[in-house]
Write an enzyme that holds these catalytic residues in place. Structure first.
Site, PDB file in Angstrom:
ATOM      1  N   ASN A  67      18.592  73.742  24.879  1.00 55.48           N
ATOM      2  CA  ASN A  67      19.691  73.745  25.830  1.00 55.48           C
ATOM      3  C   ASN A  67      20.850  74.569  25.261  1.00 55.48           C
ATOM      4  O   ASN A  67      20.754  75.116  24.168  1.00 55.48           O
ATOM      5  CB  ASN A  67      20.107  72.304  26.159  1.00 55.48           C
ATOM      6  N   HIS A  77      23.493  75.274  -0.439  1.00 53.23           N
ATOM      7  CA  HIS A  77      24.169  75.876  -1.587  1.00 53.23           C
ATOM      8  C   HIS A  77      23.971  75.009  -2.820  1.00 53.23           C
ATOM      9  O   HIS A  77      23.750  73.800  -2.705  1.00 53.23           O
ATOM     10  CB  HIS A  77      25.666  76.031  -1.287  1.00 53.23           C
ATOM     11  N   GLY A 110      21.820  65.623  21.946  1.00 47.86           N
ATOM     12  CA  GLY A 110      22.948  66.534  21.853  1.00 47.86           C
ATOM     13  C   GLY A 110      23.782  66.365  20.596  1.00 47.86           C
ATOM     14  O   GLY A 110      24.090  65.257  20.182  1.00 47.86           O
ATOM     15  N   THR A 132      19.195  63.600   7.461  1.00 49.44           N
ATOM     16  CA  THR A 132      19.220  64.041   6.068  1.00 49.44           C
ATOM     17  C   THR A 132      17.908  63.772   5.341  1.00 49.44           C
ATOM     18  O   THR A 132      17.730  64.249   4.221  1.00 49.44           O
ATOM     19  CB  THR A 132      20.361  63.350   5.300  1.00 49.44           C
ATOM     20  N   ARG A 148      19.120  56.788  10.764  1.00 52.41           N
ATOM     21  CA  ARG A 148      18.216  55.728  10.294  1.00 52.41           C
ATOM     22  C   ARG A 148      17.348  55.272  11.466  1.00 52.41           C
ATOM     23  O   ARG A 148      17.767  55.315  12.620  1.00 52.41           O
ATOM     24  CB  ARG A 148      19.025  54.527   9.805  1.00 52.41           C
TER      25      ARG A 148
END
Length: 187
Positions: A83, A113, A140, A163, A178
């Site tokens: 989208n 990095h 979204g 993550t 989670r």
């Protein structure tokens, strides 16, 4: 001796300001400029531009504007939908399965990095590949971080920051994301 592009794709420290990489990003931006200015009724032109962007024909729907670094490091399954305002930093391989949906403003980041400040000051960076399975729905504003894999049929809640790896058939949400529910696969 490895090129900076080879180092980038191997997940090693590389110089993003390398002339070859800048040339590839500029070429990608030229294609994106054209793609992002197309209208919905220009389907043939969009298909042509998507094939040029990804380096092969693809069955995907991308609602402009769309942004990425290289395009050729993105491998799409069939019937993928992005989208408005999605961003894919494809300094490493991004693999996306069939029938996967991305809501507006999803961000997929392979680029990262060094954690050591001295190394960061050198200007070098590295990237980790991302794999997203088939039949995944990403809500979204979600952010997919470097090195993450998302299993088939999973759902990523809006605004989530992913993550860690996500198994198949779960709903994840939050920052960091989670598991909040298991899905029952059909079959």
């Amino acid at each position: 001796m490895k090129s900076e592009r080879d180092k980038m794709l191997a997940g090693e420290l590389y110089d993003a300001l390398d002339a070859e990489l800048r040339k590839e990003r500029n070429s990608c931006r030229d294609i994106l400029l054209k793609l992002n200015s197309t209208r919905e009724d220009e389907k043939k032109e969009r298909k042509r531009l998507l094939a040029e962007l990804f380096g092969k024909k693809t069955v995907a729907w991308i609602q402009p504007p769309f942004f990425c670094d290289y395009g050729t490091n993105i491998e799409l399954g069939s019937n993928v939908f992005f989208n408005f305002n999605c961003v894919v930093l494809d300094c490493a391989k991004v693999t996306i399965g069939d029938n996967t949906l991305f809501a507006p403003a999803v961000q997929i980041y392979t680029a990262t990095h060094p954690t050591d400040a001295d190394e960061r000051r050198s200007g070098l960076e590295f990237a980790k590949p991302i794999t997203i399975g088939s039949d995944v729905w990403v809500g979204g504003g979600a952010i997919i971080c470097p090195g993450v894999s998302i299993g088939d049929r999973s759902i990523i809640g809006a605004g989530s920051v992913v993550t860690r790896d996500v198994p198949s058939d779960v709903v994840v949400a939050g920052n960091p994301a989670r598991a909040i529910r298991e899905l029952q696969p059909k079959g």
